[in-house]
Design a protein around this motif. Structure first.
Motif, PDB file in Angstrom:
ATOM      1  N   SER A  18     -10.965  -7.050  14.535  1.00 16.80           N
ATOM      2  CA  SER A  18     -11.552  -6.136  13.556  1.00 16.80           C
ATOM      3  C   SER A  18     -12.352  -5.048  14.245  1.00 16.80           C
ATOM      4  O   SER A  18     -13.563  -5.120  14.311  1.00 16.80           O
ATOM      5  CB  SER A  18     -12.471  -6.909  12.618  1.00 16.80           C
ATOM      6  N   PRO A  20     -13.817  -1.005  15.554  1.00 15.71           N
ATOM      7  CA  PRO A  20     -14.379   0.177  14.930  1.00 15.71           C
ATOM      8  C   PRO A  20     -13.586   1.439  15.178  1.00 15.71           C
ATOM      9  O   PRO A  20     -12.704   1.488  15.995  1.00 15.71           O
ATOM     10  CB  PRO A  20     -15.727   0.301  15.613  1.00 15.71           C
ATOM     11  N   CYS A  21     -13.956   2.485  14.477  1.00 19.13           N
ATOM     12  CA  CYS A  21     -13.427   3.809  14.738  1.00 19.13           C
ATOM     13  C   CYS A  21     -14.489   4.606  15.479  1.00 19.13           C
ATOM     14  O   CYS A  21     -15.586   4.132  15.708  1.00 19.13           O
ATOM     15  CB  CYS A  21     -13.072   4.511  13.432  1.00 19.13           C
ATOM     16  N   TRP A  43     -20.268   5.544  11.427  1.00 24.37           N
ATOM     17  CA  TRP A  43     -20.915   4.326  11.874  1.00 24.37           C
ATOM     18  C   TRP A  43     -21.946   4.657  12.928  1.00 24.37           C
ATOM     19  O   TRP A  43     -21.803   5.631  13.656  1.00 24.37           O
ATOM     20  CB  TRP A  43     -19.892   3.375  12.477  1.00 24.37           C
ATOM     21  N   PHE A  50     -19.115  -5.765  10.294  1.00 25.02           N
ATOM     22  CA  PHE A  50     -18.552  -6.247   9.052  1.00 25.02           C
ATOM     23  C   PHE A  50     -18.908  -7.707   8.828  1.00 25.02           C
ATOM     24  O   PHE A  50     -18.942  -8.512   9.747  1.00 25.02           O
ATOM     25  CB  PHE A  50     -17.022  -6.110   9.073  1.00 25.02           C
ATOM     26  N   GLU A 149      -9.420  -5.020  13.051  1.00 27.53           N
ATOM     27  CA  GLU A 149      -8.993  -4.592  11.721  1.00 27.53           C
ATOM     28  C   GLU A 149      -9.381  -3.148  11.448  1.00 27.53           C
ATOM     29  O   GLU A 149      -8.573  -2.352  10.978  1.00 27.53           O
ATOM     30  CB  GLU A 149      -9.600  -5.524  10.671  1.00 27.53           C
ATOM     31  N   ALA A 150     -10.631  -2.795  11.728  1.00 31.58           N
ATOM     32  CA  ALA A 150     -11.064  -1.428  11.445  1.00 31.58           C
ATOM     33  C   ALA A 150     -10.335  -0.423  12.326  1.00 31.58           C
ATOM     34  O   ALA A 150      -9.980   0.667  11.880  1.00 31.58           O
ATOM     35  CB  ALA A 150     -12.576  -1.309  11.641  1.00 31.58           C
ATOM     36  N   GLU A 193     -16.487   3.726   8.441  1.00 29.67           N
ATOM     37  CA  GLU A 193     -16.792   2.442   7.823  1.00 29.67           C
ATOM     38  C   GLU A 193     -16.542   2.438   6.324  1.00 29.67           C
ATOM     39  O   GLU A 193     -15.948   1.499   5.785  1.00 29.67           O
ATOM     40  CB  GLU A 193     -18.247   2.073   8.107  1.00 29.67           C
ATOM     41  N   CYS A 196     -12.864   2.242   5.558  1.00 28.92           N
ATOM     42  CA  CYS A 196     -12.312   0.920   5.884  1.00 28.92           C
ATOM     43  C   CYS A 196     -12.729  -0.105   4.839  1.00 28.92           C
ATOM     44  O   CYS A 196     -11.920  -0.950   4.420  1.00 28.92           O
ATOM     45  CB  CYS A 196     -12.774   0.480   7.274  1.00 28.92           C
ATOM     46  N   ARG A 197     -13.950  -0.043   4.412  1.00 22.70           N
ATOM     47  CA  ARG A 197     -14.411  -0.992   3.386  1.00 22.70           C
ATOM     48  C   ARG A 197     -13.676  -0.773   2.073  1.00 22.70           C
ATOM     49  O   ARG A 197     -13.326  -1.725   1.378  1.00 22.70           O
ATOM     50  CB  ARG A 197     -15.916  -0.845   3.184  1.00 22.70           C
ATOM     51  N   LYS A 200     -10.262  -2.353   2.256  1.00 21.80           N
ATOM     52  CA  LYS A 200     -10.294  -3.809   2.082  1.00 21.80           C
ATOM     53  C   LYS A 200     -10.626  -4.186   0.641  1.00 21.80           C
ATOM     54  O   LYS A 200     -10.141  -5.200   0.130  1.00 21.80           O
ATOM     55  CB  LYS A 200     -11.308  -4.427   3.043  1.00 21.80           C
TER      56      LYS A 200
END
Length: 580
Positions: A18, A20-21, A43, A50, A149-150, A193, A196-197, A200
């Motif tokens: 998972s 980050p970007c 972020w 997460f 994941e992100a 972030e 991405c949230r 999901k």
């Protein structure tokens, strides 16, 4: 303060499944605000923390969502996701909604989400399932931008947005307006972030991660014709390109630089021991001497060749629809050369184009990359094991850190733990990489889903590999050549001179001098005096006899110095270093 609360910064360590970007850029366009641009959601530095609450709902990766494995479960008291139908039918820009309370950004203390119950969070290293995200979380931090994941969501978004830009000039849809192009450019810079949230959140209902991303892009971009997004694409068109973006990022930003550092350190050690006589062993027994520099240069050459192959390796990609026939695009507009369009688009991402596939790219290229990494790992394992034996013999020693402890009961110990840790991680990595290289090349008919969960573990396999290289590099930094001990070990076995003696005698004596030297030396402890007495009895030219008597183990080194110096020069040149 509890023990867990004493390390809040560790909760920012996002597991390698998972990632980050990049941080978001400012929302500006030549100093002016971009038109109708959504609020940025960057972020803070480091990995986004997460919440890793385990989902109880079954999922099946791309075709049904990676929800259970991704760990982005919505808490029971969190607001429900926005209705999917409303999102899918949206054709106008939407204001970004405030994230729910459970999705708030990290605090200045970097405690992250769920910081009040770290024991329940998979981000706390003390409770991480994998040692990559636990014991080695700090060392693995750079890889979270590649394998998680992100990171995957962000890479998919990059593919979708760049595809949108490539599609626009074809004229199938009305052209994107300057305002729409500005919003698209802004989203490429600020995707983070919050996006991405939201992906999901929608995936929890849709059970499809790529479709969830498509709808989030519709939300954020607010295009007049939102159906341009993901036009004619299948999930695997996006996935294979996104994963290759991540793999190439890992190769270019992490793998190659670390291997170059490893080569540089080896070259330093080889140079320091360039002409130092060094004992050798074949089958564990004394053999013809070498130099410390030449023995290290063997590893230099092997790793240099592999570094060149790694650097030049080209990832491949496909973009051809649900079964690789370009049929949906052809149905929409048969006048476009979709094969040429696909080729141009894939190559614009920096990949070789694979024109002929099923629904999925065949992953033969990935297998080549994984096997190449395995090959490098095998060379590093070989180096680890030899360094371990050199230290066991005392030919090299380690500098001791006074703060460290080598044994809980034996105070004197200075253990080769870096090389041992490297070996263990690389063996584990190779087991995973070998399995993946075999598995990812096979898929039932046009596609089955068994590759998806395997692909999501690429970061685990490559993470153990990268960790192993780090440990070897750290171990090499402690090595110190004991020249006196090496010289003593070389001189302790004059029997190794049986090789040059019998070779020099072959052209000038009758019979087989090999047999005579074998009788003299095999299984016997002989000294220089014994060898001199044998030479004195020979009926050969006096000059040859003199040369035979002058032989010494510590000077019987052949071209070792020249060979090592040549390879050190090759490596220095490759690394762009000035040779002393």
């Amino acid at each position: 303060m509890t023990l867990l609360q004493a390390h809040p910064s560790s909760r920012s360590a996002l597991p390698l499944s998972s990632a980050p970007c990049l941080d978001a850029a400012e929302t500006t366009n030549g100093g002016a605000a971009l038109p109708a641009a959504p609020e940025a959601g960057p972020w803070p530095s480091g990995a986004p923390p997460f919440d890793r609450t385990v989902s109880s709902r079954p999922g099946s990766d791309d075709e049904g969502g990676a929800f259970a494995r991704g760990g982005f479960e919505r808490p029971v008291d969190a607001p429900a996701p926005a209705p999917v139908a409303a999102v899918a039918s949206s054709t106008t820009p939407t204001a970004r909604e405030e994230p729910p309370a459970h999705a708030s950004r990290t605090s200045e203390t970097n405690q992250g989400l769920g910081a009040t119950s770290p024991a329940a969070s998979g981000l706390e290293p003390l409770h991480a399932l994998s040692p990559l995200d636990g014991r080695y979380a700090a060392q693995m931090a750079p890889l979270r931008a590649c394998f998680s994941e992100a990171a995957l969501i962000a890479a998919r978004a990059e593919v979708e947005l760049r595809f949108l830009l490539a599609l626009d000039p074809l004229g199938i849809f009305p052209p994107l307006s300057p305002e729409e192009l500005a919003r698209l450019a802004h989203l490429r810079e600020t995707f983070g972030e919050a996006e991405c949230r939201r992906v999901k959140e929608l995936e929890a209902t849709l059970r499809h991660d790529v479709k969830a991303l498509e709808l989030v892009l519709r939300e954020r971009l607010g295009l007049r014709h939102p159906t341009m997004i993901h036009f004619g694409l299948t999930s695997e068109d996006v996935n294979n390109l996104a994963y290759s973006l991540l793999l190439s990022r890992f190769r270019d930003q992490h793998q190659v630089p670390l291997l170059r550092r490893l080569l540089g350190r080896l070259a330093d050690l080889a140079e320091a021991g360039l002409a130092v006589p060094f004992p050798t062993r074949t089958h564990g027994q004394p053999a013809s001497p070498s130099t410390a520099g030449k023995e290290l240069a063997v590893f230099l050459q092997r790793l240099r060749r592999l570094l060149l192959r790694l650097t030049e390796f080209a990832f491949r990609g496909k973009c051809s629809g649900a079964t690789g026939t370009y049929a949906a695009w052809m149905a929409a507009d048969p006048h476009v050369d979709w094969i040429a369009f696909s080729c141009d688009f894939v190559q614009s991402l920096g990949f070789e184009w694979n024109p002929l596939t099923t629904q999925i790219e065949d992953h033969d290229g990935w297998a080549e990359f994984l096997n190449l990494t395995r090959q490098i790992n095998n060379v590093v394992i070989d180096l680890d094991q030899d360094a371990w034996l050199w230290m066991m013999e005392g030919w090299y020693r380690q500098s001791a850190d006074p703060a460290e402890i080598g044994s809980s009961t034996m105070p004197h110990k200075v253990n080769p733990i870096r090389f041992e840790n490297s070996e263990g991680n690389l063996l584990l990595a190779n087991a995973l990489l070998g399995f993946m290289a075999d598995k990812l090349c096979r898929s039932r008919l046009q596609r089955d889903l068994s590759d998806s969960t395997v692909t999501r573990n690429l970061g685990v396999a490559l993470g153990h590999s990268w960790l192993g290289w780090q440990e070897t590099l750290a171990g090499l930094a402690t090595l110190q050549l004991d020249q006196a001990r090496c010289l003593e070990a070389v001189r302790a076995c004059p029997a190794v001179l049986a090789e040059p003696v019998q070779t020099m005698l072959r052209p000038v004596v009758d019979g087989d001098p090999y047999d005579r030297l074998r009788t003299l030396t095999r299984g016997r402890a002989i000294g220089l005096a014994d060898l001199a007495a044998f030479i004195d009895r020979l009926e050969v030219d006096p000059d040859l006899k003199r040369r035979l008597r002058e032989l010494r183990p510590e000077t019987y080194l052949g071209e070792a110095v020249r060979l090592a110096a040549s390879e050190i020069g090759e490596v220095r040149s490759l690394l762009g270093e000035v040779q002393p």
